[in-house]
Design a protein around this motif. Structure first.
Motif, PDB file in Angstrom:
ATOM      1  N   UNK A   1      -2.849   4.706  12.584  1.00 44.76           N
ATOM      2  CA  UNK A   1      -1.677   5.669  12.360  1.00 44.76           C
ATOM      3  C   UNK A   1      -1.405   5.187  10.826  1.00 44.76           C
ATOM      4  N   UNK A   2      -0.609   5.880  10.152  1.00 45.94           N
ATOM      5  CA  UNK A   2      -0.360   5.866   8.831  1.00 45.94           C
ATOM      6  C   UNK A   2       0.462   4.824   8.663  1.00 45.94           C
ATOM      7  N   UNK A   3       1.640   4.800   9.583  1.00 44.15           N
ATOM      8  CA  UNK A   3       2.429   3.485   9.609  1.00 44.15           C
ATOM      9  C   UNK A   3       1.984   2.099   9.670  1.00 44.15           C
ATOM     10  N   UNK A   4       1.111   1.976  10.661  1.00 45.41           N
ATOM     11  CA  UNK A   4       0.432   0.624  10.604  1.00 45.41           C
ATOM     12  C   UNK A   4      -0.597   0.609   9.679  1.00 45.41           C
ATOM     13  N   UNK A   5      -1.277   1.602   9.199  1.00 45.05           N
ATOM     14  CA  UNK A   5      -2.301   1.272   7.939  1.00 45.05           C
ATOM     15  C   UNK A   5      -1.693   0.746   6.730  1.00 45.05           C
ATOM     16  N   UNK A   6      -0.247   1.540   6.445  1.00 46.89           N
ATOM     17  CA  UNK A   6       0.366   0.946   5.306  1.00 46.89           C
ATOM     18  C   UNK A   6       0.526  -0.437   5.567  1.00 46.89           C
ATOM     19  N   UNK A   7       1.089  -0.722   6.836  1.00 47.59           N
ATOM     20  CA  UNK A   7       1.869  -2.189   6.735  1.00 47.59           C
ATOM     21  C   UNK A   7       0.462  -3.179   6.682  1.00 47.59           C
ATOM     22  N   UNK A   8      -0.839  -2.651   7.167  1.00 45.94           N
ATOM     23  CA  UNK A   8      -1.899  -3.627   7.190  1.00 45.94           C
ATOM     24  C   UNK A   8      -2.362  -3.729   5.593  1.00 45.94           C
ATOM     25  N   UNK A   9      -2.282  -2.632   5.015  1.00 52.01           N
ATOM     26  CA  UNK A   9      -2.567  -2.859   3.483  1.00 52.01           C
ATOM     27  C   UNK A   9      -1.668  -3.714   2.754  1.00 52.01           C
ATOM     28  N   UNK A  10      -0.328  -3.609   2.995  1.00 52.27           N
ATOM     29  CA  UNK A  10       0.799  -4.480   2.474  1.00 52.27           C
ATOM     30  C   UNK A  10       0.405  -5.771   2.964  1.00 52.27           C
ATOM     31  N   UNK A  11       0.127  -6.559   4.188  1.00 51.39           N
ATOM     32  CA  UNK A  11      -0.057  -7.555   4.480  1.00 51.39           C
ATOM     33  C   UNK A  11      -1.301  -8.026   3.733  1.00 51.39           C
ATOM     34  N   UNK A  12      -2.317  -7.264   3.834  1.00 54.62           N
ATOM     35  CA  UNK A  12      -3.424  -7.862   2.747  1.00 54.62           C
ATOM     36  C   UNK A  12      -3.036  -7.940   1.417  1.00 54.62           C
ATOM     37  N   UNK A  13      -2.532  -7.060   0.948  1.00 59.97           N
ATOM     38  CA  UNK A  13      -1.917  -7.349  -0.660  1.00 59.97           C
ATOM     39  C   UNK A  13      -1.317  -8.527  -0.750  1.00 59.97           C
TER      40      UNK A  13
END
Ligand code: GRG
Ligand code: ZN
Length: 320
Positions: free
Chosen positions: A82-94
């Protein structure tokens, strides 16, 4: 008890304890797990304790949520992307300096772009619910991945413009009423695309400033109750417009602090309610935007530490 200071130690342990108590509420919120990790980690960063959660364990969790079929991230292992979890995952990895751990960057970018609808708005996943929230998630993610150049910018901007209302605000879809959280997603999207020229800055700044109620808290639209999370949705929007001083900072600070749980830590939507990590991060984010002492500066568009966004070359010029 009068709460006049931010209880940093309490909030750090509150966040550390979130994953430990595996009660019913924990199991009923699997769909929010990835967002929750982003909210907790961001709050820790703003309070200057980015290492309070185990880095390796966090990265391993994010990677365990990779949906191999889609090529993007779900909220929990075995969940659909999902886009919501995908953005959060990317933010955490950043924030963990681990973007290079994404299993397949090209597929991820293709998946995000595939969610854009003919109208220009983005759907949240392949099931097709669409909303300007998802547009913002897509732009934010592509921007963090350095892949904004793949986007059909004109189509994207066209749809956001269709969401602009007579009061200067923006809604979730074309024709929907203005709502402060959607103002943030539309304004943030336009800021990422350097298209703030399309905003009626004067009308919108007034609409946002009018969100403050006599008790100091902010609401999300006229006639609604105050809620700590609007400290971020409204203030970040005002920060993008360079108008934070249009809010009474002292009264809003007092309201946010009064919603803290003095025993177990965490911040609630309003005083007396039960604390949760969503209101904890957005309360602390609001305090950072208000210049509360000893907090790390927050980037109002990306809702991550300003220094990190600066280092990635994504920081906008606030004096412009
Ligand atoms: C990077 C910070 C960040 C966010 C990613 C998901 C997202 C982008 C933004 C979410 C924006 C949004 C729509 C938040 C919901 C805010 C909220 C409290 C909605 C509740 O609305 P109502 O109508 O409540 O139930 P009111 O306050 O109007 O009574
Ligand atoms: Zn809220």
């Amino acid at each position: 008890m009068s709460l006049t200071t931010l209880l940093v130690g309490k909030h750090v342990s509150y966040i550390q304890n979130l994953g430990k108590n595996k009660d019913l509420a924990y199991h009923r919120t699997t769909h929010l797990r990835m967002n929750g990790i982003y909210w907790g980690l961001t709050a820790l960063h703003i309070m200057g304790h980015p290492e309070a959660l185990d880095r390796d364990e966090m990265i391993a969790y994010v990677l365990s949520c990779w949906d191999q079929e889609a090529g993007a991230f779900g909220a929990h292992p075995e969940h659909d992307a999902h886009l919501l979890s995908t953005l959060s995952a990317i933010q955490v990895l950043v924030m963990q300096d681990a973007l290079d751990r994404i299993p397949d960057l090209e597929r991820l970018v293709t998946w995000i772009l595939s969610l854009q609808q003919p109208s220009g708005v983005f759907a949240g996943d392949t099931f097709g619910e669409f909303d300007t929230r998802f547009t913002f998630c897509a732009l934010n993610a592509l921007s963090l991945l350095g892949r904004l150049n793949h986007l059909d910018e004109e189509k994207t901007v066209d749809y956001i413009q269709r969401c602009r209302n007579f009061d200067g605000g923006f809604g979730a879809q074309a024709g929907a009423e203005s709502h402060a959280a959607q103002v943030y997603t539309c304004l943030g999207s336009l800021a990422i695309l350097d298209r703030l020229d399309l905003v009626d800055k004067s009308a919108l700044s007034w609409w946002l400033a009018e969100r403050q109620l006599p008790n100091g808290g902010l609401n999300g639209r006229p006639e609604k109750l105050e809620d700590v999370c609007y400290s971020f949705w409204v203030l970040s929007s005002l920060a993008i417009l360079n108008k934070v001083p249009w809010i009474d900072a002292e009264k809003l600070t007092a309201f946010i602090l009064s919603a803290q749980d003095p025993d177990n830590g965490g911040i609630a939507d309003r005083p007396g309610d039960v604390a949760d990590v969503f209101h904890t991060v957005f309360g602390i984010a609001g305090l950072s935007l208000l210049g509360y002492p000893d907090l790390v500066d927050l980037d109002p568009i990306y809702c991550m530490p300003a220094k990190l966004i600066e280092k990635m070359g994504l920081r906008k010029d606030w004096k412009a």
